[in-house]
Design a protein around this motif. Structure first.
Motif, mmCIF file in Angstrom:
data_model
loop_
_atom_site.group_PDB
_atom_site.id
_atom_site.type_symbol
_atom_site.label_atom_id
_atom_site.label_comp_id
_atom_site.label_asym_id
_atom_site.label_seq_id
_atom_site.Cartn_x
_atom_site.Cartn_y
_atom_site.Cartn_z
ATOM 1 N N PRO A 28 5.039 4.449 13.824
ATOM 2 C CA PRO A 28 5.705 5.750 13.881
ATOM 3 C C PRO A 28 5.800 6.395 12.503
ATOM 4 C CG PRO A 28 7.327 3.991 14.013
ATOM 5 C CD PRO A 28 5.975 3.324 14.086
ATOM 6 N N PRO A 29 5.873 7.726 12.439
ATOM 7 C CA PRO A 29 5.990 8.421 11.151
ATOM 8 C C PRO A 29 7.178 7.932 10.321
ATOM 9 C CG PRO A 29 5.574 9.982 12.930
ATOM 10 C CD PRO A 29 5.829 8.661 13.580
ATOM 11 N N GLU A 30 8.210 7.422 11.003
ATOM 12 C CA GLU A 30 9.382 6.949 10.275
ATOM 13 C C GLU A 30 9.072 5.787 9.332
ATOM 14 O OE1 GLU A 30 10.737 9.092 13.888
ATOM 15 O OE2 GLU A 30 9.243 7.539 13.487
ATOM 16 N N VAL A 31 7.985 5.048 9.608
ATOM 17 C CA VAL A 31 7.585 3.969 8.698
ATOM 18 C C VAL A 31 7.185 4.555 7.348
ATOM 19 C CG1 VAL A 31 5.816 2.221 8.265
ATOM 20 C CG2 VAL A 31 6.925 2.351 10.500
ATOM 21 N N ALA A 32 6.370 5.602 7.358
ATOM 22 C CA ALA A 32 5.965 6.248 6.104
ATOM 23 C C ALA A 32 7.163 6.867 5.403
ATOM 24 C CB ALA A 32 4.908 7.312 6.382
ATOM 25 N N GLU A 33 8.039 7.485 6.170
ATOM 26 C CA GLU A 33 9.219 8.112 5.570
ATOM 27 C C GLU A 33 10.102 7.074 4.886
ATOM 28 O OE1 GLU A 33 11.054 10.126 8.817
ATOM 29 O OE2 GLU A 33 9.336 11.462 9.144
ATOM 30 N N ALA A 34 10.307 5.936 5.548
ATOM 31 C CA ALA A 34 11.169 4.902 4.981
ATOM 32 C C ALA A 34 10.565 4.292 3.716
ATOM 33 C CB ALA A 34 11.430 3.813 6.018
ATOM 34 N N ILE A 35 9.254 4.015 3.753
ATOM 35 C CA ILE A 35 8.588 3.439 2.578
ATOM 36 C C ILE A 35 8.572 4.451 1.438
ATOM 37 C CG2 ILE A 35 6.375 2.612 1.690
ATOM 38 C CD1 ILE A 35 5.870 1.384 4.473
ATOM 39 N N GLY A 36 8.267 5.696 1.749
ATOM 40 C CA GLY A 36 8.247 6.725 0.715
ATOM 41 C C GLY A 36 9.591 6.903 0.033
ATOM 42 N N THR A 37 10.663 6.883 0.825
ATOM 43 C CA THR A 37 12.007 7.025 0.259
ATOM 44 C C THR A 37 12.397 5.807 -0.555
ATOM 45 O OG1 THR A 37 12.697 8.460 2.086
ATOM 46 C CG2 THR A 37 14.439 7.357 0.838
ATOM 47 N N ALA A 38 12.137 4.608 -0.019
ATOM 48 C CA ALA A 38 12.546 3.378 -0.706
ATOM 49 C C ALA A 38 11.835 3.206 -2.040
ATOM 50 C CB ALA A 38 12.272 2.172 0.193
ATOM 51 N N LEU A 39 10.596 3.698 -2.136
ATOM 52 C CA LEU A 39 9.804 3.489 -3.348
ATOM 53 C C LEU A 39 9.639 4.758 -4.175
ATOM 54 C CD1 LEU A 39 6.979 1.187 -1.891
ATOM 55 C CD2 LEU A 39 9.152 0.533 -2.948
ATOM 56 N N ASP A 40 10.337 5.822 -3.796
ATOM 57 C CA ASP A 40 10.259 7.093 -4.534
ATOM 58 C C ASP A 40 8.816 7.562 -4.696
ATOM 59 O OD1 ASP A 40 13.066 7.299 -4.947
ATOM 60 O OD2 ASP A 40 12.923 5.889 -6.613
ATOM 61 N N LEU A 41 8.054 7.497 -3.631
ATOM 62 C CA LEU A 41 6.656 7.906 -3.698
ATOM 63 C C LEU A 41 6.559 9.436 -3.769
ATOM 64 C CD1 LEU A 41 5.137 5.424 -1.099
ATOM 65 C CD2 LEU A 41 5.282 5.179 -3.583
ATOM 66 N N ASP A 42 5.661 9.912 -4.629
ATOM 67 C CA ASP A 42 5.588 11.352 -4.894
ATOM 68 C C ASP A 42 4.160 11.892 -4.879
ATOM 69 O OD1 ASP A 42 4.617 10.139 -7.131
ATOM 70 O OD2 ASP A 42 6.083 10.974 -8.521
ATOM 71 N N GLY A 43 3.256 11.155 -4.241
ATOM 72 C CA GLY A 43 1.882 11.627 -4.189
ATOM 73 C C GLY A 43 1.016 11.157 -5.328
ATOM 74 N N THR A 44 1.574 10.367 -6.232
ATOM 75 C CA THR A 44 0.787 9.821 -7.340
ATOM 76 C C THR A 44 0.552 8.332 -7.111
ATOM 77 O OG1 THR A 44 2.749 9.277 -8.660
ATOM 78 C CG2 THR A 44 1.805 11.482 -8.923
ATOM 79 N N GLY A 45 -0.290 7.733 -7.955
ATOM 80 C CA GLY A 45 -0.551 6.303 -7.848
ATOM 81 C C GLY A 45 -1.534 5.988 -6.738
ATOM 82 N N ARG A 46 -1.823 4.703 -6.609
ATOM 83 C CA ARG A 46 -2.822 4.246 -5.640
ATOM 84 C C ARG A 46 -2.208 3.207 -4.705
ATOM 85 N NH1 ARG A 46 -6.969 1.275 -8.459
ATOM 86 N NH2 ARG A 46 -8.520 1.827 -6.884
ATOM 87 N N LEU A 47 -2.696 3.216 -3.474
ATOM 88 C CA LEU A 47 -2.273 2.268 -2.437
ATOM 89 C C LEU A 47 -3.400 1.281 -2.165
ATOM 90 C CD1 LEU A 47 -0.556 1.329 0.100
ATOM 91 C CD2 LEU A 47 -1.826 3.078 1.374
ATOM 92 N N LEU A 48 -3.063 0.002 -2.042
ATOM 93 C CA LEU A 48 -3.995 -1.030 -1.594
ATOM 94 C C LEU A 48 -3.478 -1.581 -0.280
ATOM 95 C CD1 LEU A 48 -6.417 -2.974 -2.133
ATOM 96 C CD2 LEU A 48 -4.764 -4.498 -3.259
ATOM 97 N N ASP A 49 -4.236 -1.389 0.802
ATOM 98 C CA ASP A 49 -3.847 -1.931 2.106
ATOM 99 C C ASP A 49 -4.757 -3.111 2.405
ATOM 100 O OD1 ASP A 49 -2.568 -2.279 4.516
ATOM 101 O OD2 ASP A 49 -3.673 -0.683 5.549
ATOM 102 N N VAL A 50 -4.180 -4.308 2.439
ATOM 103 C CA VAL A 50 -4.951 -5.554 2.525
ATOM 104 C C VAL A 50 -4.962 -6.052 3.973
ATOM 105 C CG1 VAL A 50 -5.251 -7.867 1.584
ATOM 106 C CG2 VAL A 50 -4.200 -6.087 0.182
ATOM 107 N N GLY A 51 -6.158 -6.293 4.492
ATOM 108 C CA GLY A 51 -6.283 -6.597 5.914
ATOM 109 C C GLY A 51 -6.010 -5.352 6.723
#
Length: 278
Positions: A28-51
């Motif tokens: 659900p979209p709430e997963v992205a919202e929760a992770i973004g808020t918890a980590l102060d994500l602002d559109g910068t940096g890189r994501l590594l999704d493993v598996g």
């Protein structure tokens, strides 16, 4: 692993990639919202999704970063991820075919590394050490735990019958045997636990735990539940060999009989998020 005799092989999810987008619920979209808020994500940096599989989490989180890399050992999963990325017009993701144990693979440094229903298939101590070295000092490791192929098993009234999961499992066992299959091997005691001890030993601190409560009642078709079965490592299509057509015919007959007007209903399960810091 829970069973020390089990070894990973490339057939673990062979033939299941095309069933993911049909048989498994999206995060659900709430997963992205929760992770973004918890980590102060602002559109910068890189994501590594493993598996990363077919990019179920990668594509959800990619807009929170400047760029993302999805890594998986199954070529069909990556092909499906590329297809879905094109459909969603997500253009900032690179897909790499490799096992997690092959990291860092000259991929560079990342702000966040994510694992969604994947870490238990890996050499966890090795991967934890290697991924920790790939994270920025203020980065984070995020583990997303969810059951996306099957809903809550309760007795609450629903608008349609629930899929007959116990009978589905009995049918799978009749064709494949009573011990859970996984690639060319089996997992008599299931997948492993003890992630916390491994993460602490690798030098991580934490964790912070979040829960995304859903409770949504979702309708499902016979095709969707059929694909949910084939999306599992324990019942991926290749395991049935020449018996695949007969199994699928029996499965569809079972589901058609159990459904009402071809429709089931299930209540979606909560999603757990665990955040570790390097």
């Amino acid at each position: 692993m829970a069973d020390s005799t089990w070894q990973w092989d490339e057939t673990l999810y062979a033939g299941s990639a095309r069933h993911y987008s049909v048989g498994r619920w999206p995060y659900p979209p709430e997963v992205a919202e929760a992770i973004g808020t918890a980590l102060d994500l602002d559109g910068t940096g890189r994501l590594l999704d493993v598996g990363c599989g077919p990019g179920s989490l990668t594509l959800l989180l990619a807009p929170l970063f400047e760029a993302a890399v999805g890594v998986d050992a199954d070529r069909d999963m990556l092909a499906e991820a590329q297809r879905l990325a094109s459909e969603a017009e997500v253009t900032n993701v690179e897909w790499r075919h490799l096992r997690a144990e092959e990291l860092p693979a000259d991929l560079g440094t990342f702000r966040v590394a994510t694992f969604a229903q994947s870490y238990h298939w890996m050499d966890r101590p090795l991967v934890a050490r290697r991924v920790r070295d790939m994270l920025a000092p203020d980065g984070a490791w995020v583990h997303v735990g969810a059951t996306t192929h099957q809903g809550v098993a309760d007795d609450d009234p629903l608008p349609y019958p629930r899929p007959p999961w116990p009978r589905i499992n009995e049918l799978v066992a009749r064709y494949l045997g009573p011990v859970r299959r996984a690639g060319q091997g089996s997992l008599p005691t299931g997948t492993p636990s003890g992630e916390g001890e491994i993460m602490l030993a690798a030098g991580f601190s934490g964790p912070t735990r979040l829960t995304i409560e859903q409770g949504i009642v979702a309708e499902r078709s016979v095709d969707e539940v059929t694909s949910a079965v084939f999306s599992l490592s324990s019942s991926t299509p290749h395991l049935f060999g020449d018996g695949l057509p007969a199994f699928e015919a029996e499965l569809r007959d079972l589901l058609t009989t159990a459904a009402r007007d071809g429709v089931f209903a299930e209540r979606r399960r909560d999603v757990g998020i665990v955040i570790w810091r390097p």
